[in-house]
Design an enzyme around this catalytic site. Structure first.
Site, short mmCIF file in Angstrom:
data_model
loop_
_atom_site.label_atom_id
_atom_site.label_comp_id
_atom_site.label_asym_id
_atom_site.label_seq_id
_atom_site.Cartn_x
_atom_site.Cartn_y
_atom_site.Cartn_z
N CYS A 136 0.84 -1.19 0.00
CA CYS A 136 0.00 0.00 0.00
C CYS A 136 0.88 1.24 0.00
O CYS A 136 2.07 1.17 0.31
CB CYS A 136 -0.87 0.05 1.25
SG CYS A 136 -1.91 -1.41 1.43
N GLY A 174 -0.59 0.60 -4.84
CA GLY A 174 -1.89 -0.02 -4.62
C GLY A 174 -2.93 0.58 -5.52
O GLY A 174 -3.03 1.80 -5.61
N ASN A 186 0.68 0.36 5.86
CA ASN A 186 1.41 -0.34 4.80
C ASN A 186 2.23 -1.43 5.47
O ASN A 186 3.00 -1.14 6.38
CB ASN A 186 2.31 0.64 4.05
CG ASN A 186 3.25 -0.03 3.05
OD1 ASN A 186 4.31 0.48 2.75
ND2 ASN A 186 2.86 -1.17 2.52
N GLY A 187 2.04 -2.67 5.02
CA GLY A 187 2.75 -3.80 5.61
C GLY A 187 1.78 -4.91 5.93
O GLY A 187 0.60 -4.83 5.55
N TYR A 189 11.66 -4.07 -7.25
CA TYR A 189 10.42 -3.98 -8.03
C TYR A 189 9.47 -2.89 -7.57
O TYR A 189 8.88 -2.20 -8.39
CB TYR A 189 9.69 -5.33 -7.96
CG TYR A 189 8.25 -5.29 -8.43
CD1 TYR A 189 7.94 -5.31 -9.79
CD2 TYR A 189 7.19 -5.22 -7.52
CE1 TYR A 189 6.62 -5.26 -10.23
CE2 TYR A 189 5.87 -5.18 -7.96
CZ TYR A 189 5.58 -5.20 -9.30
OH TYR A 189 4.28 -5.16 -9.73
N CYS A 196 15.64 -7.75 4.34
CA CYS A 196 14.84 -8.96 4.35
C CYS A 196 14.86 -9.52 2.93
O CYS A 196 14.53 -8.82 1.97
CB CYS A 196 13.40 -8.66 4.76
SG CYS A 196 12.34 -10.14 4.72
P1 AMP Z 1 4.90 -13.72 -14.05
O1 AMP Z 1 5.60 -14.07 -15.32
O2 AMP Z 1 3.42 -14.01 -14.17
O3 AMP Z 1 5.55 -14.31 -12.89
O4 AMP Z 1 4.97 -12.13 -13.91
C1 AMP Z 1 6.21 -11.50 -13.84
C2 AMP Z 1 5.97 -10.02 -13.72
O5 AMP Z 1 5.30 -9.72 -12.50
C3 AMP Z 1 7.26 -9.24 -13.69
O6 AMP Z 1 7.21 -8.34 -14.79
C4 AMP Z 1 7.28 -8.48 -12.38
O7 AMP Z 1 7.71 -7.16 -12.55
C5 AMP Z 1 5.86 -8.52 -11.93
N1 AMP Z 1 5.71 -8.64 -10.48
C6 AMP Z 1 6.61 -8.99 -9.57
N2 AMP Z 1 6.10 -8.99 -8.33
C7 AMP Z 1 4.81 -8.63 -8.44
C8 AMP Z 1 3.75 -8.42 -7.53
N3 AMP Z 1 3.91 -8.61 -6.22
N4 AMP Z 1 2.55 -8.03 -8.02
C9 AMP Z 1 2.37 -7.85 -9.34
N5 AMP Z 1 3.34 -8.03 -10.26
C10 AMP Z 1 4.55 -8.40 -9.84
#
Ligand code: AMP
Length: 460
Positions: free
Chosen positions: A2, A28, A103-104, A243, A435
């Site tokens: 969030c 979010g 957030n968390g 990310y 972490c």
């Molecule tokens: P997938 O191939 O379905 O595993 O999707 C990979 C993509 O998901 C990558 O482009 C990441 O940047 C993105 N991604 C990584 N973590 C998350 C997350 N928690 N929520 C949504 N997208 C994510």
């Protein structure tokens, strides 16, 4: 995950919070909300599903006067995506009101909620955050910051929090400091936000981070700080750098853009692709890492995938055909860049592998001769209990397949991930103090009793 944003002593707080939430939208997209407190001490809330631009309009905001306020953009890690679960929470109790934006993710929320339910507490949402509001209300301490500190004793897990009691604004971070939180100045007032990009948007100047384990209290007398929690080693979430955070933000004293570029450079050193013709990113989260990879490898950086920015998260189709369609709606490949080329495709992470597999198919359909995928993080092999919505082990591709098998599954000629040491060494302040549980299995706390996101019911 969030985004949270708060102000104190800022005229027309509601407009400032609204603006700040726009720049925290990446944290979010399920719901957003604002709570303000006016000069008579009356608190008002506005919450809506969807994006800030969809849910919150100027006319409704004009009904939230005051110079103290907090806001929230929500991406659920506990509880479903419903209006009951939208934040900030606003509750009334014997001493006035409590507004809270979190957030968390709390790892002992199940136990804390059971304790409260055993003595008759009722809940109106299925979020972990609601237990905090009850605990604040139950505390017998007088001062707002003492009340908050009291409520947070024994709460385990990740919290970057904004809380208003009366017209006092408080900002708190858990003692391991998983999630970022920064303070800025805006004229005579104060701004607190998840990331510095939100300070930039409202014209606030960065003052400092809220330290891990710190509660900052801002009222009409000024600002003060306490460190009421038992000390722990730092455990900043490395995935914020990989990310989550925006590249134009600085978190924990480091630039997210510089962190990602360095991750990309390290990736090029560890996982070269010597015969490739060009490098491109899976936009937008891998842009900076791909630039770093190109800089280090000497390969040209190209824009080979185009992302449609107008596709909301609401476009959800569960079937496999639906998932492929989802990738196509969101991305397209540029034939003029890819046709006949041996390409390096850089992404920041692979979670389930579903999107990646669809993207590789698009890149091949646009004529790429060889596809070498490079990932600027280590394989994700475990869920996150601290605020990132990673799925269970069964759904995480790297928890179930080795690198070769993943490469086959997603359809690439080669696949290379960053090593754990390489990843931790590349981020500002690394390698210690982070972490990396989802990459390494080294969890700083025992896992939650019930890690299911819908542990308190579906909320619908
Ligand atoms: P997938 O191939 O379905 O595993 O999707 C990979 C993509 O998901 C990558 O482009 C990441 O940047 C993105 N991604 C990584 N973590 C998350 C997350 N928690 N929520 C949504 N997208 C994510």
């Amino acid at each position: 995950m969030c985004g949270i944003f708060g102000v104190h002593g800022v005229p027309e707080a509601t407009n400032c919070v609204h603006l700040g939430l726009y720049s925290l939208q990446h944290r979010g997209q399920e719901s957003s909300g604002v709570v303000t407190v006016d000069e008579h001490g009356t608190a008002r809330a506005l919450r809506a599903m969807g994006l800030v631009s969809e849910g919150i309009d100027g006319r409704s905001l004009s009904e939230l006067p005051g110079d103290v306020g907090i806001g929230h953009t929500r991406y659920s890690t506990a509880g479903t995506s419903t209006i009951e679960n939208a934040q900030p929470v606003l509750a009334r109790f014997r001493d006035g009101h409590i507004a809270l934006a979190h957030n968390g993710n709390l790892v002992n929320a199940t136990e804390l909620r059971r304790e409260l339910e055993d003595v008759g507490s009722i809940f109106s949402s299925t979020m972990d955050s609601e237990v905090l509001v009850h605990r604040i209300a139950k505390s017998r301490r007088e001062k707002p910051e003492e009340r908050l500190a009291d409520a947070l004793q024994g709460v385990e897990g990740a919290f970057s929090l904004l809380v208003i009691i009366g017209d006092t604004l408080m900002a708190a971070r858990d003692p391991r400091g998983w999630r970022p939180l920064v303070i800025g100045r805006l004229a005579d007032g104060w701004v607190v936000a998840s990331e510095t990009c939100a300070l930039d948007l409202v014209g606030a100047t960065f003052e400092r981070d809220v330290e891990r384990g710190e509660i900052i209290t801002i009222d009409r007398d000024g600002i003060r700080s306490t460190f009421p929690f038992e000390a722990h080693d730092p455990r900043r979430c490395v995935f914020e750098y990989v990310y989550f955070a925006r590249p134009d933000s600085r978190i924990w004293g480091g630039s997210v853009d510089r962190a990602r570029r360095e991750l990309g450079r390290q990736l090029a050193r560890e996982q070269p692709a010597p015969n490739a013709d060009l490098v491109f990113a899976v936009p937008d989260s891998a842009n900076s890492a791909a630039v770093g990879y190109a800089e280090e490898s000497g390969l040209p950086f190209e824009l080979a995938l185009i992302r449609n920015h107008y596709v909301g998260r609401t476009f959800i189709q569960p079937s496999q055909a639906g998932r492929d369609a989802k990738v196509k709606v969101k991305y397209n490949a540029v034939r003029e860049v890819l046709n006949g080329k041996r390409v390096v495709m850089v992404d920041d992470s692979i979670v389930r592998g579903t999107t990646t597999r669809g993207l590789v198919a698009l890149v091949r359909a646009a004529g790429a001769r060889e596809v070498h995928m490079r990932v600027s993080s280590h394989p994700i092999t475990g869920p996150c209990y601290y605020g990132i919505d990673t799925p269970s082990r069964e759904e995480l591709i790297a928890a179930n397949l080795g690198v070769e098998d993943i490469a086959r599954h997603i359809g690439v000629d080669s696949l290379g991930y960053l090593s754990l040491d390489g990843m931790l060494g590349a981020v500002p302040g690394g390698p210690d103090g982070f972490c990396h549980a989802c990459f390494s299995g080294d969890y700083p706390t025992p896992p939650p009793a019930d890690p299911n996101k819908l542990r308190f019911g579906c909320g619908c």
